[in-house]
Design an enzyme around this catalytic site. Structure first.
Site, mmCIF file in Angstrom:
data_model
loop_
_atom_site.group_PDB
_atom_site.id
_atom_site.type_symbol
_atom_site.label_atom_id
_atom_site.label_comp_id
_atom_site.label_asym_id
_atom_site.label_seq_id
_atom_site.Cartn_x
_atom_site.Cartn_y
_atom_site.Cartn_z
ATOM 1 N NE ARG A 70 15.310 -2.686 6.157
ATOM 2 C CZ ARG A 70 14.118 -2.441 6.690
ATOM 3 N NH1 ARG A 70 14.037 -2.063 7.960
ATOM 4 N NH2 ARG A 70 13.021 -2.542 5.976
ATOM 5 C CD GLN A 101 1.541 -3.780 6.450
ATOM 6 O OE1 GLN A 101 1.687 -4.335 7.525
ATOM 7 N NE2 GLN A 101 1.174 -4.443 5.358
ATOM 8 C CG ASP A 104 10.025 -0.015 -0.448
ATOM 9 O OD1 ASP A 104 9.847 -1.247 -0.475
ATOM 10 O OD2 ASP A 104 9.191 0.813 -0.889
ATOM 11 C CG HIS A 119 4.721 0.336 9.323
ATOM 12 N ND1 HIS A 119 4.647 -0.975 8.912
ATOM 13 C CD2 HIS A 119 3.696 0.507 10.194
ATOM 14 C CE1 HIS A 119 3.621 -1.565 9.520
ATOM 15 N NE2 HIS A 119 3.032 -0.707 10.297
ATOM 16 C CB CYS A 127 16.182 16.129 16.158
ATOM 17 S SG CYS A 127 16.746 16.388 17.848
ATOM 18 C CB THR A 187 0.892 -7.512 3.834
ATOM 19 O OG1 THR A 187 1.103 -7.387 5.246
ATOM 20 C CG2 THR A 187 -0.598 -7.603 3.543
ATOM 21 C CB SER A 188 2.623 -11.937 6.855
ATOM 22 O OG SER A 188 3.094 -10.840 7.641
ATOM 23 C CG ASN A 212 0.978 -13.541 0.267
ATOM 24 O OD1 ASN A 212 1.861 -14.373 0.157
ATOM 25 N ND2 ASN A 212 0.979 -12.614 1.203
ATOM 26 C CB ILE A 213 4.187 -16.132 -3.033
ATOM 27 C CG1 ILE A 213 4.756 -15.765 -1.660
ATOM 28 C CG2 ILE A 213 4.729 -15.239 -4.137
ATOM 29 C CD1 ILE A 213 6.265 -15.901 -1.563
HETATM 30 N N1 APR Z 1 4.340 -11.353 -4.455
HETATM 31 C C1 APR Z 1 3.313 -11.407 -3.537
HETATM 32 N N2 APR Z 1 3.503 -11.712 -2.206
HETATM 33 C C2 APR Z 1 4.770 -11.975 -1.813
HETATM 34 C C3 APR Z 1 5.878 -11.966 -2.716
HETATM 35 C C4 APR Z 1 5.618 -11.634 -4.086
HETATM 36 N N3 APR Z 1 6.585 -11.607 -5.009
HETATM 37 N N4 APR Z 1 7.017 -12.280 -2.012
HETATM 38 C C5 APR Z 1 6.615 -12.475 -0.704
HETATM 39 N N5 APR Z 1 5.278 -12.294 -0.595
HETATM 40 C C6 APR Z 1 4.469 -12.347 0.626
HETATM 41 C C7 APR Z 1 4.885 -13.385 1.679
HETATM 42 O O1 APR Z 1 4.251 -14.635 1.439
HETATM 43 C C8 APR Z 1 4.368 -12.724 2.972
HETATM 44 O O2 APR Z 1 3.011 -13.097 3.231
HETATM 45 O O3 APR Z 1 4.634 -11.099 1.260
HETATM 46 C C9 APR Z 1 4.416 -11.224 2.663
HETATM 47 C C10 APR Z 1 5.501 -10.447 3.395
HETATM 48 O O4 APR Z 1 5.166 -10.515 4.763
HETATM 49 P P1 APR Z 1 6.152 -9.883 5.867
HETATM 50 O O5 APR Z 1 7.537 -10.249 5.572
HETATM 51 O O6 APR Z 1 5.563 -10.250 7.175
HETATM 52 O O7 APR Z 1 6.045 -8.303 5.611
HETATM 53 P P2 APR Z 1 4.843 -7.299 6.005
HETATM 54 O O8 APR Z 1 3.529 -7.986 6.026
HETATM 55 O O9 APR Z 1 4.992 -6.125 5.160
HETATM 56 O O10 APR Z 1 5.278 -6.928 7.520
HETATM 57 C C11 APR Z 1 4.513 -5.943 8.182
HETATM 58 O O11 APR Z 1 6.111 -5.912 9.973
HETATM 59 O O12 APR Z 1 8.292 -6.120 10.447
HETATM 60 C C12 APR Z 1 7.280 -5.217 10.394
HETATM 61 O O13 APR Z 1 7.349 -2.882 10.011
HETATM 62 C C13 APR Z 1 7.565 -4.116 9.385
HETATM 63 O O14 APR Z 1 6.051 -3.134 7.752
HETATM 64 C C14 APR Z 1 6.517 -4.349 8.304
HETATM 65 C C15 APR Z 1 5.418 -5.084 9.043
#
Ligand code: APR
Length: 247
Positions: A70, A101, A104, A119, A127, A187-188, A212-213
């Site tokens: 990663r 969250q 990166d 996160h 350590c 974020t979801s 969000n998309i």
């Molecule tokens: N622009 C806007 N939204 C987007 C895009 C984009 N280009 N691409 C994807 N998305 C949206 C998706 O539709 C989804 O709702 O981003 C969201 C990503 O959701 P997750 O993959 O669930 O990531 P996140 O919400 O950051 O997860 C939270 O979960 O796995 C753990 O620690 C990890 O920090 C992470 C936490």
């Protein structure tokens, strides 16, 4: 071209404190995979196998192999228009805070100054025994790196079942409470306690703007929802805000 509500631009004009609560979706346009959704990481890998402390103790080589993979993707990535627009917003508003969250480091690389990392950050390591931090590149030539105290070194990221770093969460909470506008980007919003900050902001009468998309668990409580790519919508909002300043 997405239509931005005039009332949102007016609200931005009245605002001093803006918070950007971000998730993996904001970095997807930089080539970093998200966790859930169609090509999400968790569709391919079971989080309990990699992103938790017991998995690390059971097989630190495998966990490090995954985090180094990663890290390689993250190092090859560049902040995108969404990260850069948020950094640019610092020139237009008194307080701009990023509560992310993401591990990166792309907000920091884009130039954002006030950042709370809920996160952790993949660029830091510590350590597991004496908690000493190691932020330089680790040497894997002799296998999983160990501290001089003999303890295994792990990435400074929050694994499932672990507490969030208190100072980062409290900083994010304070920003949410004092925010005029609270953007929720990519974020979801299914992982807590992070996602709870959106409700904290709402209860503090902050205007919630979701980008969000696709629809999420938050769409019904957001004051504005824009469905599309963050790298297209955020620059459009800033442009509309700026164009209003000229007239
Ligand atoms: N622009 C806007 N939204 C987007 C895009 C984009 N280009 N691409 C994807 N998305 C949206 C998706 O539709 C989804 O709702 O981003 C969201 C990503 O959701 P997750 O993959 O669930 O990531 P996140 O919400 O950051 O997860 C939270 O979960 O796995 C753990 O620690 C990890 O920090 C992470 C936490």
């Amino acid at each position: 071209m997405i239509q931005i509500d005039k009332s949102l631009i007016d609200a931005l004009r009245e605002s001093e404190s803006i918070v950007f609560f971000t998730g993996a979706g904001i970095s997807s346009e930089s080539g970093i995979p998200t966790f859930r959704g169609k090509d999400g990481i968790w569709n391919k890998i079971r989080p309990e196998e990699l992103a938790n402390f017991n998995a690390f103790i059971r097989n630190p080589e495998m966990v490090w192999e995954w985090y180094n993979h990663r890290k390689k993707i993250i190092h090859e990535a560049q902040p995108n228009a969404a990260h850069l627009t948020i950094a640019e917003m610092q020139n237009h508003f008194k307080n701009v805070t990023v509560v992310t969250q993401n591990i990166d480091n792309l907000h920091r690389r884009a130039g954002s100054k006030t950042i709370f990392e809920l996160h952790g950050n993949i660029e830091r390591n510590f350590c597991i025994n004496c908690k000493k931090f190691f932020n330089e590149e680790l040497n894997f030539s002799a296998g999983v790196p160990k501290c001089e105290c003999g303890g295994l070194i792990r990435p400074d990221v929050v694994w499932f079942g672990e507490y969030l770093p208190e100072d980062q969460f409290l900083g994010g909470e304070k920003a949410a409470i004092s925010s005029d506008i609270f953007f929720v980007v990519g974020t979801s919003a299914v992982v807590y306690p992070a996602a709870g900050l959106v409700y904290t902001a709402k209860q503090s009468n902050s205007i919630i703007i979701e980008i969000n998309i696709e629809e999420t668990a938050l769409s019904s409580m957001a004051d504005y929802s824009y469905f599309g790519k963050a790298g297209e919508i955020l620059p459009t909002i800033l442009e509309e805000y700026r164009s209003g300043l000229k007239s």
